[in-house]
Write a protein that holds these residues in place. Structure first.
Motif, PDB file in Angstrom:
ATOM      1  N   LEU A  46       0.753  -1.195  -0.034  1.00  0.00           N
ATOM      2  CA  LEU A  46      -0.049  -0.075  -0.148  1.00  0.00           C
ATOM      3  C   LEU A  46       0.855   1.349  -0.124  1.00  0.00           C
ATOM      4  CD1 LEU A  46      -2.825  -1.002   2.551  1.00  0.00           C
ATOM      5  CD2 LEU A  46      -3.115  -0.731   0.052  1.00  0.00           C
ATOM      6  N   ALA A  47       2.077   1.286   0.616  1.00  0.00           N
ATOM      7  CA  ALA A  47       2.776   2.401   0.854  1.00  0.00           C
ATOM      8  C   ALA A  47       3.545   2.525  -0.437  1.00  0.00           C
ATOM      9  CB  ALA A  47       4.004   2.025   1.824  1.00  0.00           C
ATOM     10  N   ARG A  48       3.807   1.658  -1.168  1.00  0.00           N
ATOM     11  CA  ARG A  48       4.519   1.714  -2.468  1.00  0.00           C
ATOM     12  C   ARG A  48       3.386   2.330  -3.408  1.00  0.00           C
ATOM     13  NH1 ARG A  48       7.945  -3.973  -2.491  1.00  0.00           N
ATOM     14  NH2 ARG A  48       9.798  -2.849  -1.678  1.00  0.00           N
ATOM     15  N   GLY A  81       3.921   6.326  -5.565  1.00  0.00           N
ATOM     16  CA  GLY A  81       4.016   6.444  -6.902  1.00  0.00           C
ATOM     17  C   GLY A  81       5.443   6.449  -7.568  1.00  0.00           C
ATOM     18  N   GLY A  82       6.164   5.290  -7.038  1.00  0.00           N
ATOM     19  CA  GLY A  82       7.576   5.223  -7.460  1.00  0.00           C
ATOM     20  C   GLY A  82       8.658   5.914  -6.541  1.00  0.00           C
ATOM     21  N   LYS A  83       8.135   6.732  -5.796  1.00  0.00           N
ATOM     22  CA  LYS A  83       9.068   7.397  -5.001  1.00  0.00           C
ATOM     23  C   LYS A  83       9.500   6.132  -3.653  1.00  0.00           C
ATOM     24  CE  LYS A  83       7.396  12.119  -5.777  1.00  0.00           C
ATOM     25  NZ  LYS A  83       6.820  13.195  -5.028  1.00  0.00           N
ATOM     26  N   ASP A  84      10.572   6.775  -2.875  1.00  0.00           N
ATOM     27  CA  ASP A  84      11.018   6.033  -1.756  1.00  0.00           C
ATOM     28  C   ASP A  84       9.980   5.695  -0.773  1.00  0.00           C
ATOM     29  OD1 ASP A  84      13.499   5.623  -2.794  1.00  0.00           O
ATOM     30  OD2 ASP A  84      14.642   7.186  -1.567  1.00  0.00           O
ATOM     31  N   VAL A  85       9.953   4.555  -0.146  1.00  0.00           N
ATOM     32  CA  VAL A  85       9.195   4.660   0.932  1.00  0.00           C
ATOM     33  C   VAL A  85       9.998   4.198   2.114  1.00  0.00           C
ATOM     34  CG1 VAL A  85       7.544   2.886   2.000  1.00  0.00           C
ATOM     35  CG2 VAL A  85       7.368   3.248  -0.522  1.00  0.00           C
ATOM     36  N   ARG A  86       9.872   5.075   3.370  1.00  0.00           N
ATOM     37  CA  ARG A  86      10.405   4.829   4.505  1.00  0.00           C
ATOM     38  C   ARG A  86       9.741   4.671   5.734  1.00  0.00           C
ATOM     39  NH1 ARG A  86      15.385   8.549   3.856  1.00  0.00           N
ATOM     40  NH2 ARG A  86      15.525   9.042   1.600  1.00  0.00           N
TER      41      ARG A  86
END
Length: 105
Positions: free
Chosen positions: A29-31, A35-40
């Motif tokens: 869900l975070a990914r 939208g293609g940006k980093d997930v932290r």
């Protein structure tokens, strides 16, 4: 990832979403939301351990300061606990803080 869902909120250009689920579902869900940006990942030791144990962490940066705050949960017994799955660099700083940098092999 939370056990107490609540509405999303926005701070500056970052939106925080609170969802309940297992680490793999929460990461998916975070990914999607990123939208293609980093997930932290941020959180307490229990949350981070769940993601580490599921093999879902690519890079980990832990800053350790010589301060005793009180009782709490440990991320590990020893920083060597992750060496079976990750490379590690240890970078001391002049302030007395030690940075443990891990990344997937």
């Amino acid at each position: 990832m939370t056990h107490h869902t609540r509405p999303s909120f926005r701070l500056s250009d970052t939106t925080f979403h609170f969802v309940d689920g297992d680490p793999a579902t929460v990461l998916r869900l975070a990914r999607e939301a990123a939208g293609g940006k980093d997930v932290r990942l941020g959180g307490g030791a229990a949350t981070i351990r769940q993601f580490l144990d599921a093999g879902l962490v690519d890079t980990l940066h832990v800053a350790v300061a010589p301060v005793k705050i009180g009782a709490g949960s440990r991320l590990w017994e020893s920083p060597d606990d992750l060496l079976d799955r990750y490379h590690r660099d240890v970078v001391p700083s002049p302030s007395g803080m030690t940075h443990h940098l891990y990344w997937r092999r």
